[in-house]
Design an enzyme around this catalytic site. Structure first.
Site, PDB file in Angstrom:
ATOM      1  N   GLU A 175       0.841  -0.992   0.147  1.00 27.80           N
ATOM      2  CA  GLU A 175       0.003   0.062   0.027  1.00 27.80           C
ATOM      3  C   GLU A 175       1.056   1.325   0.016  1.00 27.80           C
ATOM      4  OE1 GLU A 175      -3.759   2.018   2.373  1.00 27.80           O
ATOM      5  OE2 GLU A 175      -2.781   0.154   3.172  1.00 27.80           O
ATOM      6  N   GLY A 212       3.036   2.271  10.671  1.00 30.43           N
ATOM      7  CA  GLY A 212       3.000   1.521  12.025  1.00 30.43           C
ATOM      8  C   GLY A 212       2.777  -0.048  11.630  1.00 30.43           C
ATOM      9  N   ASN A 227      -2.561  -6.344   5.496  1.00 27.37           N
ATOM     10  CA  ASN A 227      -2.722  -7.469   4.415  1.00 27.37           C
ATOM     11  C   ASN A 227      -3.773  -8.442   4.632  1.00 27.37           C
ATOM     12  OD1 ASN A 227      -0.275  -5.924   2.947  1.00 27.37           O
ATOM     13  ND2 ASN A 227       0.684  -6.980   4.783  1.00 27.37           N
ATOM     14  N   HIS A 258      -6.707  -2.024  15.232  1.00 22.72           N
ATOM     15  CA  HIS A 258      -6.702  -1.263  13.947  1.00 22.72           C
ATOM     16  C   HIS A 258      -6.551  -2.073  12.815  1.00 22.72           C
ATOM     17  CE1 HIS A 258      -6.937   2.383  11.262  1.00 22.72           C
ATOM     18  NE2 HIS A 258      -6.057   1.760  10.606  1.00 22.72           N
ATOM     19  N   GLU A 259      -5.557  -2.643  12.609  1.00 20.51           N
ATOM     20  CA  GLU A 259      -5.347  -3.604  11.442  1.00 20.51           C
ATOM     21  C   GLU A 259      -6.363  -4.756  11.518  1.00 20.51           C
ATOM     22  OE1 GLU A 259      -3.343  -2.279   9.502  1.00 20.51           O
ATOM     23  OE2 GLU A 259      -2.635  -0.833  10.783  1.00 20.51           O
ATOM     24  N   HIS A 311      -9.714  -3.689   9.929  1.00 17.51           N
ATOM     25  CA  HIS A 311      -9.441  -3.670   8.721  1.00 17.51           C
ATOM     26  C   HIS A 311      -9.967  -5.008   7.907  1.00 17.51           C
ATOM     27  CE1 HIS A 311      -8.153   0.415   7.286  1.00 17.51           C
ATOM     28  NE2 HIS A 311      -6.901   0.176   8.095  1.00 17.51           N
TER      29      HIS A 311
END
Length: 870
Positions: free
Chosen positions: A129, A271, A275, A307-308, A311
């Site tokens: 990204e 950070g 994926n 957070h990840e 996603h």
């Protein structure tokens, strides 16, 4: 700049892709200097495409070995190859469906930009990204092209990872699903854009745990770390499990693969990266132990892990149509991780911390030459728009939307959003249409928040006559670059009223401000009330309201809204500092007494008390001085802030000593909110007491520290007190721990006396452990100066500006992303006096004139040099 005429990409120029991808098969043969990538991609014509003509594939830094269509090899006469793309003419395309095959060679060892496939201390890893996949193979590298991926990796490295589930049984598999051998195949059944592709290969150790979803499906959770770091992944695993449960309970979202992998990487520009099924993290946001990580580190690990993971649905299963819609996935996911942290810890404290970050980063951005819409209109380099405006302000827009439609409608809208758009690449229009349908309201005016830059100002006036109280709100958004005329926004103004003796007479209600001027009248009051405005910080705006010291003190003592109680003390601190700067006034007794009352109130959350005792930052006071039409002097601001801290310490000394002793959480460390709050308040008391005792108590605190939170708190205080031995002792203790040494580098610069800050930074860049190619280490020294020591950075000699420019030019040659992001230290340069402006302008001109400047840094400098009225 490298590109003589860099191309501007515009939202209005969007066209659907001519071809869609049915599935992708990639085969990697890994080698540090010559990795081979064979791709097999099944294309079909897009019915929504404007033109099924040439096949245009993105590709950079690729050595093309072979290319074929439906098994037929193409020669150099059959395609056009340029430095950034491969074009297959339409007359070489056999029909509406075909298979493209290519083999390329790439050089991971030479990839210092850390985009695409690169090496980090012998480990292969990726960052795709926003546009890194084009550095791996030829592909339509855009987020609205989504496909399932099957990836085979050949290597003699022991751990080979990619997206999705391990494909097929291989003898010697570990329970975690890695391959001990020479090959491994992974299959991700969920369509994804190329920016979510990931690959990791290296000598890694795994911390593994089982998880069962709400529907009863087993999932294997793995955290992969370097040998020796296995004992530092437990908290990250715990945070991951809690995040998964929370997302099931609050949003109804389950995980959708058999395996979830996280890998900790030392060399990483960001950070972390979400994926699909293989999250790659900067190691500082995974690894933690009581001895090596602070409470703040634990807090960040928890929030970023969440957070990840979040996603997976808001970003992966539903992604953005184009990079202009970045705020759709990031703003929503930031809001979701803020909700999670608020539910996990203290909601009022979390809200205050979020607003502090918003004001420090995003309000600053909105007030300068880098201001842009939450959804930008154009860009030259998309990496430059991973900003506080997209992330933090984007999250505030989600929060406002929830306030406006209500909790029930918000929940219903999210459910419909997931059901309707699963597997799609969406836009802000798609998002808002869901809310319009569910809430039965027109959101066209609210949409202006996405298309209009700048921070709105709300000017408030009051009137009271014969029991009737009137509040008038006038909204105005200052001009921003390229956008001088602003329209009225929909602003949820949460407010309440207090009586003169501090009783709440009117609880919180939300008034929607949608016109340039809005008035509300309240009748039947016995006395003029004290308004508590923007409760909970219900909108990302600045309230301009002339409030007396007495009313601020009343709000600090009695407001029922925790955020506004803190805000009242913050405003008093800001006013006190400005009065000391401009009129040499002594601190108001009401302010000092109010702080003493909060500090000694054992009924309040210790974390809240610590925040209430903290003065506005030097940057905050700089902006406040500008707003008051004063020319800020960073040196004077630093000295005045220290003088006020000393006055507070003297006034509160007995309370602070009591607090310091009472807030000892005991010998057994836990990063939970209760203990972390106590340590935060104890450290605040210690910092103030050190201004009176020269750091004697801090020395004892350092010597007795059993965890990194306590050690770092005392370390910073002793550095400021001029202790010449503590840095050496800390270094000798921790020189073999790379993450702790990042703290050592940063603390010495951030806590140096302003007149010594640049020299300290220069000295540390010569240290044998200063690896300037590592983003964490680079930021620890350069960011320690620019963000951690404003008075030192803005030394009137201009030495700080020269230091930054020197390092930006050096790092830009190998890592343009890091250079561009660190350049934002110059974004507020027009706030300062003419001499400082001239010194900074000279450095910006010097950077702009440099040969070979990257597109990333070149765009940032160009925007910062553009006149403010352009």
């Amino acid at each position: 700049m490298t590109d003589a005429t860099p191309q501007t990409i515009r939202l209005t120029d969007y066209t659907p892709p001519s071809y869609l991808v049915e599935d992708v098969a990639l085969h990697f043969t890994l080698a540090p200097r010559g990795t081979r990538v064979r791709s097999t991609i099944r294309f079909r014509a897009n019915p929504a495409g404007i033109d099924q003509g040439n096949l245009i594939l993105d590709g950079e830094n690729l050595r093309l070995i072979s290319v074929a269509i439906d098994g037929k090899a193409l020669t150099a006469f059959d395609y056009l190859l340029t430095p950034d793309r491969l074009t297959i003419p339409s007359d070489r395309i056999p029909g509406t469906e075909f298979t493209f095959e290519a083999e390329v060679e790439i050089d991971p060892a030479d990839n210092t930009a850390l985009e695409g496939l690169y090496l980090s201390n012998g480990m292969f890893c990726t960052q795709c990204e926003a546009q890194g996949f084009r550095k791996i193979t030829f592909y339509p590298d855009r987020p609205d092209v989504m496909a399932p991926f099957t990836v085979t990796i050949d290597s003699d490295l022991p751990v080979l990872l990619s997206n999705g589930n391990p494909h097929g049984a291989i003898p010697g598999d570990t329970p975690a699903g890695s391959a001990i051998g020479s090959s491994r195949t992974w299959h991700d059944p969920w369509p994804k854009p190329a920016y979510l592709f990931a690959l990791v290969a290296g000598d890694l150790r795994v911390v593994t745990a089982p998880f069962t979803t709400a529907s009863g499906r087993p999932v294997t959770l793995n955290i992969w770390v370097r040998p020796g770091d296995e004992g530092k992944a437990d908290y990250a695993m715990d945070a991951l499990k809690r995040s998964m449960v929370w997302d099931e309970q609050v949003y109804g979202r389950e995980y959708d693969l058999d395996v979830f992998n996280i890998v900790a990487v030392d060399d990483f520009n960001m950070g972390a990266m979400e994926n699909k099924g293989l999250n790659i993290f900067n190691s500082k946001f995974v690894l933690a132990s009581a001895e090596t990580a602070t409470d703040r580190d634990y807090d960040l690990i928890e929030g970023i892990i969440a957070h990840e993971y979040f996603h997976n649905w808001t970003g992966n299963r539903i992604t953005c149509r184009d990079w202009f819609q970045l705020c759709l996935k990031e703003g929503l996911t930031v809001f979701r991780d803020q909700q999670f942290s608020a539910d996990t810890r203290s909601a009022p404290v979390k809200r205050i911390e979020d607003v502090l970050q918003l004001r420090a980063r995003q309000f600053r951005e909105d007030a300068g030459p880098l201001a842009h819409n939450v959804r930008p209109d154009s860009y030259i380099e998309i990496n430059n728009f991973y900003t506080a405006t997209v992330y933090e302000k984007g999250a505030e827009l989600i929060r406002m939307l929830r306030i406006l439609v209500g909790d029930d409608a918000y929940a219903a809208a999210l459910t419909l959003y997931f059901d309707r758009h699963d597997g799609q690449a969406c836009t802000i229009e798609d998002w808002l249409a869901i809310f319009e349908e569910v809430a039965h309201r027109d959101l066209s005016q609210f949409k202006r928040w996405y298309t209009q830059a700048g921070t709105p100002h709300i000017t408030v006036t009051e009137a009271f006559d014969a029991g009737t109280y009137t509040l008038t709100f006038r909204q105005h958004t200052p001009p921003t670059p390229g956008q001088h005329l602003k329209e009225a926004l929909v602003i949820p103004m949460a407010f309440g009223l207090l009586s003169p003796d501090g009783r709440e007479t009117h609880p919180t209600q939300v008034l929607e401000l949608s016109a340039p001027e809005t008035t509300i009248t309240i009748k039947g009051l016995a006395a003029k009330p004290v308004p508590s405005l923007l409760r909970g910080f219900s909108a990302p705006v600045i309230v301009d309201h002339d409030v007396s010291v007495g009313d601020r003190a009343l709000l600090l003592a009695h407001d029922t809204d925790p955020f506004n109680r803190w805000e009242a003390g913050r405003a008093l601190g800001r006013k006190t500092l400005l009065d000391m700067l401009s009129h040499a006034k002594a601190p108001a007794p009401a302010f000092l007494d109010g702080l003493a009352a909060v500090a000694g109130d054992a009924t309040l959350d210790p974390a809240f008390r610590a925040l209430a005792l903290a003065l506005p930052s030097e940057d905050d006071i700089t902006q406040a001085a500008c707003d008051a039409h004063l020319v800020p002097d960073p040196t004077a601001i630093h000295a005045t802030r220290k003088a006020l801290s000393t006055a507070i310490a003297r006034h509160l000394e007995p309370v602070l000593s009591t607090v310091y002793d009472a807030m000892d959480p005991g010998p057994h460390y836990s990063p939970d909110a209760d203990q972390a709050g106590k340590r935060s308040l104890r450290a605040t008391a210690l910092r103030l007491l050190a201004l009176l005792d020269g750091g004697n108590r801090a020395r004892a605190h350092y010597d007795a520290a059993q965890n990194m939170t306590d050690q770092m708190a005392a370390f910073a205080i002793l550095l400021e007190a001029g202790d010449t031995n503590v840095a050496t002792a800390f270094h000798d203790q921790w020189k073999d721990d790379r993450l702790v040494m990042d703290k050592w580098f940063m603390a010495q610069v951030a806590h140096a006396a302003p007149e010594q800050a640049v020299a300290t930074a220069e000295r540390l860049t010569g240290h044998p452990l200063f690896d300037w190619k590592n983003p964490n280490r680079f930021r620890s020294v350069v960011g320690g100066l620019t963000a951690g020591n404003p008075a030192g950075f803005h030394d009137p000699s201009g030495a700080g500006y020269r230091f930054l420019a020197d390092w930006l030019l050096r790092i830009d040659a190998i890592n343009p992303q890091t250079a561009a992001r660190m350049s934002t230290a110059f974004e507020t340069w027009r706030r300062y006096d003419a001499d400082r402006q001239a010194l900074i302008a000279a450095q910006l001109d010097r950077i702009a004139a440099a040969a070979g400047l990257s597109r990333d840094l070149g765009e940032m400098v160009q925007r910062m040099r553009t006149p403010s009225d352009a």
